[in-house]
Design a protein around this motif. Sequence first.
Motif, short mmCIF file in Angstrom:
data_model
loop_
_atom_site.label_atom_id
_atom_site.label_comp_id
_atom_site.label_asym_id
_atom_site.label_seq_id
_atom_site.Cartn_x
_atom_site.Cartn_y
_atom_site.Cartn_z
N ARG A 99 0.82 -1.22 0.00
CA ARG A 99 0.00 0.00 0.00
C ARG A 99 0.85 1.28 0.00
NH1 ARG A 99 -0.96 1.92 5.41
NH2 ARG A 99 0.17 0.64 6.89
N HIS A 100 2.14 1.13 0.28
CA HIS A 100 3.01 2.32 0.27
C HIS A 100 3.65 2.55 -1.10
CE1 HIS A 100 2.91 2.77 4.62
NE2 HIS A 100 3.06 1.46 4.71
N ILE A 101 3.49 1.57 -2.01
CA ILE A 101 4.26 1.62 -3.26
C ILE A 101 3.38 2.07 -4.42
CG2 ILE A 101 5.72 0.30 -4.86
CD1 ILE A 101 6.11 -1.75 -2.52
N ALA A 102 3.83 3.09 -5.16
CA ALA A 102 3.17 3.49 -6.40
C ALA A 102 3.87 2.76 -7.53
CB ALA A 102 3.27 5.00 -6.58
N PHE A 103 3.18 1.80 -8.15
CA PHE A 103 3.80 1.00 -9.21
C PHE A 103 3.68 1.69 -10.57
CE2 PHE A 103 2.92 -2.22 -5.95
CZ PHE A 103 4.17 -2.80 -5.86
N GLY A 104 4.60 1.37 -11.45
CA GLY A 104 4.60 1.99 -12.79
C GLY A 104 4.94 3.47 -12.71
N ALA A 105 5.57 3.88 -11.63
CA ALA A 105 5.90 5.30 -11.43
C ALA A 105 7.41 5.47 -11.50
CB ALA A 105 5.37 5.77 -10.09
N GLU A 106 7.88 6.01 -12.60
CA GLU A 106 9.32 6.19 -12.79
C GLU A 106 9.73 7.59 -12.34
OE1 GLU A 106 10.59 6.16 -16.84
OE2 GLU A 106 12.71 6.02 -16.30
#
Length: 476
Positions: A99-106
Amino acid sequence: MRRTCVIGAGPSGLAASKVLAARKVPFDCFEAGSQLGGLWRYGNDNGMSGVYASLHANISKESMSFSSLAMPEDGPVFPHHSKVLAYLEDYATTFDLHRHIAFGAEVTSVRPLDEGGWEVVHRRRGDASTQAVPRCYTDVVVANGHHWDPRLPDPAIPGTETFEGSAVHSHDYRSPEPYAGRRVLVIGMGNSGCEIAAEISRTAERTYLSARSPAHVFPKMLLGRPADHLVRSPPAALPRFIKGPAMALLLRLTRGAPAHYGLAEPAHGPLAAHPSTSDELLVQLARGAVTPKPGVSLFGRDTATFTDGSRESVDAVVYATGYSISFPFLSPSVFAAPSGRTELYLRTVPPRLAGLYFMGLAQPSGVAFPLLEPQAEWIADLIEGTVALPTPEEMARAIARERRHHARTYVPTYRHGIEIDVRAYGKALRRELRAGRRRARGALPAPPAGPPPPRNPADAQSAEALHGAGSELGST
Ligand SMILES: Cc1cc2nc3c(=O)[nH]c(=O)nc-3n(C[C@H](O)[C@H](O)[C@H](O)COP(=O)(O)OP(=O)(O)OC[C@H]3O[C@@H](n4cnc5c(N)ncnc54)[C@H](O)[C@@H]3O)c2cc1C
């Protein structure tokens, strides 16, 4: 209000996220890929994983476990990459990290602000058309890995442009099938080069393994135990001038002389370089399936000439020549790792960039993940202010002192720029924690508060030139 940004959700970023979450330090983790695991996710859609299909960890499961969660006891001694990934997933689930991780976010830019803190810009990976989103953070933990930016010989080997066969970096190697029946040259004798040459040689017509300077090849098991366990055994505490010859003797007794395998005797001791471990290479060398060669001096249309004057027909090349340490989101005037070296206090803190931290840029032999949580705990202590750093000048002196020690200890190659002795590093970290607590209580001088001054590019050079260090400072 403080807020921290963690860049990357590989093992380093996960360890940082776990520690920050446990301490309720507000943070966001940006991950370029659509899932966690970093290098350990085979075919990761971040395009950054060089894991190949058959890859197993080259150190044992104990050395691949975080301090707070052991790998399953019933698993194999040297887990397959899919098992390491399953373990990382388990770690993230156990500590509720998704829940802390924004995926696909470079993250595309990290910039120090005049008023203090950092501007972090991110966007959907590989999609330049999406709008970049800038946010401000007081602290940034960089955990973007150092095994994703392939390094090729520089300058290129003469004749490279005339070679008509196939050529890939080991980062793009996935399986031996394309090499069946071919004459293959693998360049580089690190772990990847040794393992890939051994794998290819089972079905290739010929396999050559070229190294400019020969490496010690370690078996994976020594004295009936995973070789990496030696790092944690009591003899590892002995001084290097005893450990080095003792390891050389142990290798001679268990594996025999390099000449048995057609290998040249390395010019350095076995502890002066990151170990290349491969039982299969030793067997394939002994069988004549892999032919060792010195450095390549010239490529022809379908040939490679070596520095000993020999020439072989070759129709495929695999460059197992390592990786560059890169931070594409940081201006090189802010921070870079020229020649594979980092200007980091205890491999973590750039002396003059308050609020910026680096994870996973210490490369120890025989152990990896167990170091990450202690490093993250220290970073969290610094963010929370329960410990304080020495002054930038003191940190620069400690880095310079460590550099001199490093130069005496390891071979001077790019690959070894971030090599550390895990015991000495752990000791230095513990010593720094104690000193940092005293500094935070005011018993020792702390650096002046305020915004991070923009880094002066001359700092990197000046640190080299400084001598001596405060007695409380750690050194790796
Ligand atoms: C072939 C190979 C075999 C290896 N085998 C072993 C082994 O057996 N044992 C061992 O301990 N180590 C091994 N390693 C070393 C490996 O680097 C570490 O195990 C580990 O993966 C390092 O973790 P990390 O989190 O620092 O980096 P990574 O695993 O590389 O993770 C970095 C993460 O950061 C993300 N990221 C990068 N840039 C950005 C950005 N700009 N924005 C957002 N996210 C970003 C990436 O998407 C990635 O998920 C091996 C390396 C290679 C190349």
